[in-house]
Motif scaffolding. Structure first.
Motif, PDB file in Angstrom:
ATOM      1  N   ILE A 172     -14.258  -2.163  31.119  1.00  0.00           N
ATOM      2  CA  ILE A 172     -15.510  -2.636  31.718  1.00  0.00           C
ATOM      3  C   ILE A 172     -15.317  -2.856  33.210  1.00  0.00           C
ATOM      4  O   ILE A 172     -16.170  -2.468  34.020  1.00  0.00           O
ATOM      5  N   GLU A 173     -14.188  -3.484  33.586  1.00  0.00           N
ATOM      6  CA  GLU A 173     -13.914  -3.719  35.003  1.00  0.00           C
ATOM      7  C   GLU A 173     -13.859  -2.402  35.773  1.00  0.00           C
ATOM      8  O   GLU A 173     -14.404  -2.301  36.876  1.00  0.00           O
ATOM      9  N   VAL A 229     -15.266   0.505  34.968  1.00  0.00           N
ATOM     10  CA  VAL A 229     -16.595   1.121  35.009  1.00  0.00           C
ATOM     11  C   VAL A 229     -17.460   0.422  36.057  1.00  0.00           C
ATOM     12  O   VAL A 229     -18.139   1.077  36.853  1.00  0.00           O
ATOM     13  N   GLU A 230     -17.435  -0.906  36.059  1.00  0.00           N
ATOM     14  CA  GLU A 230     -18.226  -1.646  37.035  1.00  0.00           C
ATOM     15  C   GLU A 230     -17.787  -1.327  38.455  1.00  0.00           C
ATOM     16  O   GLU A 230     -18.628  -1.137  39.346  1.00  0.00           O
ATOM     17  N   ALA A 231     -16.489  -1.256  38.689  1.00  0.00           N
ATOM     18  CA  ALA A 231     -15.990  -0.934  40.026  1.00  0.00           C
ATOM     19  C   ALA A 231     -16.427   0.467  40.436  1.00  0.00           C
ATOM     20  O   ALA A 231     -16.824   0.702  41.586  1.00  0.00           O
ATOM     21  N   LEU A 242     -19.088   2.117  39.357  1.00  0.00           N
ATOM     22  CA  LEU A 242     -20.531   2.084  39.617  1.00  0.00           C
ATOM     23  C   LEU A 242     -20.818   1.463  40.981  1.00  0.00           C
ATOM     24  O   LEU A 242     -21.690   1.945  41.719  1.00  0.00           O
ATOM     25  N   GLU A 243     -20.098   0.384  41.316  1.00  0.00           N
ATOM     26  CA  GLU A 243     -20.292  -0.247  42.621  1.00  0.00           C
ATOM     27  C   GLU A 243     -19.908   0.705  43.751  1.00  0.00           C
ATOM     28  O   GLU A 243     -20.615   0.795  44.766  1.00  0.00           O
ATOM     29  N   GLN A 256     -22.629   3.239  44.139  1.00  0.00           N
ATOM     30  CA  GLN A 256     -23.811   2.659  44.768  1.00  0.00           C
ATOM     31  C   GLN A 256     -23.594   2.508  46.281  1.00  0.00           C
ATOM     32  O   GLN A 256     -24.484   2.801  47.079  1.00  0.00           O
TER      33      GLN A 256
END
Length: 194
Positions: A124-125, A127-129, A131-132, A135
């Protein structure tokens, strides 16, 4: 003709290991002592060759000798000599010990890994990184070329304002304005509150 020289017992007077093992099968302790005298050295040598550790080798050799006492009735002379039967048992027991030690080490290693497992989900970490980062890249594309250059030099390459001004060959005040305007647009694009 030269005679063979023997150190220790005379082989002619040494009892037959097969006969001794047969007597051990009937519970003869003296026969076991005689068999011990014959096989103890080679048995310890076989075990030590597998285990390498002297203390463990002695422990396994003792276990094998106890097993010889217990399982002597199962010995079958047609399958091989008494000494080979004992040495095969010793080799198998030593290999079992190595496997047992390796399995215990693997269990301890797995347990240690579980003890040190992170308290968060790494996937999850990651994937979030990702995505950030995506962006931020998208928002960087919304900047003008001169704003993007100034932001990339200052924040991705770590240059000071003065170094950015020198790299772009523009006045320091212009760099500061471009950076301020670019950061405001990035903040708005990323949805960050001031």
């Amino acid at each position: 003709m030269k005679e063979a020289v023997h150190i220790g017992r005379n082989p002619a007077t040494q009892p037959d290991p097969q006969e001794l093992l047969g007597a051990v099968a009937l519970g003869d302790q003296e026969a076991f002592a005689g068999l011990y005298d014959i096989v103890a050295g080679p048995l310890l040598g076989v075990v030590r060759a597998v285990l390498r550790d002297p203390a463990q080798s002695e422990e396994v050799a003792q276990e094998v000798l106890v097993e010889v006492w217990r399982s002597a009735p199962r010995y079958r002379p047609e399958r091989g000599s008494a000494v080979n039967w004992v040495l095969t048992m010793a080799h198998q027991r030593a290999v079992d010990r190595v496997r047992s030690v390796q399995a215990a080490a693997a269990r301890e290693h797995r347990a240690a890994l579980l003890d040190h497992a992170p308290e968060y989900d790494e996937v999850i970490e990651q994937v979030e990184a990702r995505l950030e980062r995506e962006q931020v890249r998208r928002c960087l594309r919304t900047l003008t070329e001169i704003q993007r250059q100034a932001v990339e030099l200052a924040y991705y390459r770590g240059l000071t304002y003065r170094q950015v001004a020198e790299a772009l060959a523009v006045p320091l005040g212009t760099v500061k304005t471009r950076l301020r305007d670019g950061l405001i647009r990035l903040r708005d694009c990323l949805g960050v509150s001031a």
